[in-house]
Design an enzyme around this catalytic site. Structure first.
Site, mmCIF file in Angstrom:
data_model
loop_
_atom_site.group_PDB
_atom_site.id
_atom_site.type_symbol
_atom_site.label_atom_id
_atom_site.label_comp_id
_atom_site.label_asym_id
_atom_site.label_seq_id
_atom_site.Cartn_x
_atom_site.Cartn_y
_atom_site.Cartn_z
ATOM 1 N N ASN A 10 0.870 -1.176 0.000
ATOM 2 C CA ASN A 10 0.000 0.000 0.000
ATOM 3 C C ASN A 10 0.907 1.226 0.000
ATOM 4 O OD1 ASN A 10 -1.865 2.005 0.394
ATOM 5 N ND2 ASN A 10 -2.241 1.515 2.552
ATOM 6 N N TRP A 11 1.035 1.820 -1.185
ATOM 7 C CA TRP A 11 1.976 2.956 -1.311
ATOM 8 C C TRP A 11 1.398 4.257 -0.767
ATOM 9 C CZ3 TRP A 11 4.079 2.138 -7.017
ATOM 10 C CH2 TRP A 11 4.964 1.047 -7.008
ATOM 11 N N LYS A 12 0.124 4.265 -0.444
ATOM 12 C CA LYS A 12 -0.524 5.500 0.045
ATOM 13 C C LYS A 12 -0.246 6.630 -0.946
ATOM 14 C CE LYS A 12 0.202 3.679 4.635
ATOM 15 N NZ LYS A 12 0.052 3.876 6.047
ATOM 16 N N HIS A 104 -9.507 1.287 4.850
ATOM 17 C CA HIS A 104 -8.219 1.510 5.524
ATOM 18 C C HIS A 104 -8.439 2.495 6.683
ATOM 19 C CE1 HIS A 104 -4.104 2.782 6.289
ATOM 20 N NE2 HIS A 104 -3.723 1.662 5.700
ATOM 21 N N GLU A 106 -6.849 4.942 7.626
ATOM 22 C CA GLU A 106 -6.678 6.364 7.251
ATOM 23 C C GLU A 106 -7.934 6.890 6.552
ATOM 24 O OE1 GLU A 106 -2.916 5.867 5.239
ATOM 25 O OE2 GLU A 106 -2.023 5.346 7.167
ATOM 26 N N GLU A 176 -5.514 -4.676 10.861
ATOM 27 C CA GLU A 176 -4.461 -3.682 11.040
ATOM 28 C C GLU A 176 -4.725 -2.884 12.317
ATOM 29 O OE1 GLU A 176 -2.465 -2.569 7.127
ATOM 30 O OE2 GLU A 176 -4.253 -1.346 7.220
ATOM 31 N N GLY A 182 2.317 2.569 10.588
ATOM 32 C CA GLY A 182 3.236 3.677 10.358
ATOM 33 C C GLY A 182 3.942 4.168 11.613
ATOM 34 N N SER A 222 3.416 -1.909 10.467
ATOM 35 C CA SER A 222 4.871 -1.919 10.622
ATOM 36 C C SER A 222 5.505 -3.281 10.331
ATOM 37 C CB SER A 222 5.258 -1.405 12.012
ATOM 38 O OG SER A 222 4.788 -0.064 12.179
ATOM 39 N N GLY A 243 2.730 -0.871 4.352
ATOM 40 C CA GLY A 243 2.838 0.529 3.946
ATOM 41 C C GLY A 243 4.302 0.899 3.724
ATOM 42 N N GLY A 244 4.897 1.546 4.722
ATOM 43 C CA GLY A 244 6.247 2.112 4.589
ATOM 44 C C GLY A 244 7.274 1.174 3.977
HETATM 45 C C1 PEP Z 1 -0.796 0.324 6.028
HETATM 46 O O1 PEP Z 1 -0.810 1.444 5.592
HETATM 47 O O2 PEP Z 1 -1.721 -0.429 5.737
HETATM 48 C C2 PEP Z 1 0.315 -0.088 6.869
HETATM 49 C C3 PEP Z 1 0.257 -1.240 7.473
HETATM 50 O O3 PEP Z 1 1.376 0.787 6.985
HETATM 51 P P1 PEP Z 1 2.804 0.474 7.669
HETATM 52 O O4 PEP Z 1 3.296 -0.828 7.106
HETATM 53 O O5 PEP Z 1 3.677 1.634 7.255
HETATM 54 O O6 PEP Z 1 2.585 0.407 9.124
#
Ligand code: PEP
Length: 266
Positions: A10-12, A104, A106, A176, A182, A222, A243-244
């Site tokens: 998930n590149w956001k 999500h 966010e 999640e 994040g 994470s 994500g990251g």
């Molecule tokens: C996400 O955005 O779904 C996520 C899990 O981000 P991260 O891996 O950066 O915590």
């Protein structure tokens, strides 16, 4: 039940067309000679979907590119019309989009998406035969006040309202915990497994044990190359939403490599 793990990037709001191309080149060079026993998915921003689909599905796309599925990070619950800034499921289909992330945290916290809106989006995605990656998870305050199970129950039951058994089988759930997204803080494998087993039991209450045993439940929060193997070794964890650490081709590749070798039979 042997569920194939699924790893989704998930590149956001990161990576325009040029960075998408750079990533794909780097990632393909790593998976070219590998046979990774996992589904791999990339969810770029909407604006980069044409470039991603050209790279993965265009006339010159190499064979290994076919093994990567394309996802959107969101979709509208409406078909078309006066919805400024929105993108419909049929528009996504034009770019070979196969999965769509819905709900999500966010989207829930920043854009106010309710379980009702998320339910409408899940239904709309299924109408277009898209596979939802349906995100759920509790905040730290909810966990600390003992509301973990009630929050997950509401998100699952309200989110999935009216979806058929076939819809459920074509949906991936992403658990999640919001406090782990994040933040660099990962749920322990015990915390994650406990929540996943509970989510699977909720699916079983609605759709029965057989369906629940087939539904893939990703962990997100994470995930990194260093913790992927331990998390994925848990019996109810079937991949990750990342994500990251998915922004770098080497680290996304290592997560898949480390995490897909350890899937266990539930
Ligand atoms: C996400 O955005 O779904 C996520 C899990 O981000 P991260 O891996 O950066 O915590």
């Amino acid at each position: 039940m042997n569920r194939k793990p699924i790893f989704a990037a998930n590149w956001k709001m990161n990576k325009g067309a040029q960075e998408t191309e750079d990533f794909v080149k780097g990632f393909l060079s790593r998976i070219r000679s590998q046979d990774l026993p996992a589904d791999m998915v990339i969810a770029p921003p909407f604006i980069s979907l044409p470039k991603l689909s050209e790279l993965l599905r265009g006339p010159g796309a190499e064979q290994c590119a076919q093994s990567i599925q394309i996802a959107a990070q969101n979709c509208s619950q409406f078909d078309s019309g006066a919805y400024t800034g929105e993108v419909s499921v049929l528009m996504l289909r034009e770019y070979f989009v196969h999965y769509v992330i819905i709900g999500h945290s966010e989207r829930r916290s920043i854009y106010g998406e309710t379980d009702e809106v998320i339910n409408a989006k899940l239904k709309k995605a299924r109408e277009a035969n898209l596979k939802p990656i349906f995100c759920i998870g509790e905040t730290l305050a909810e966990r600390e006040s003992g509301k973990l199970e009630s929050v997950l129950r509401t998100q699952v039951t309200d989110g999935l309202k009216g979806l058929s058994e076939k819809d459920m089988l074509d949906t991936v759930i992403a658990y999640e915990p919001v406090w782990a997204i994040g933040t660099g803080v990962t749920a322990t494998s015990e915390q994650a497994q406990e929540a996943h087993a509970f989510v699977r039991s909720l699916v079983a209450e609605i759709y029965g044990e057989d369906v629940a045993s087939k539904v893939r439940i990703q962990y997100g929060g994470s995930v990194k190359p260093g913790n992927a193997a331990e998390l994925m070794a848990c019996p109810d964890i079937d991949g990750a939403l990342i994500g990251g650490a998915s922004l770098d081709p080497q680290s996304f590749f290592e997560i898949i490599q480390n995490g897909s070798g350890v899937a266990v039979d539930a």
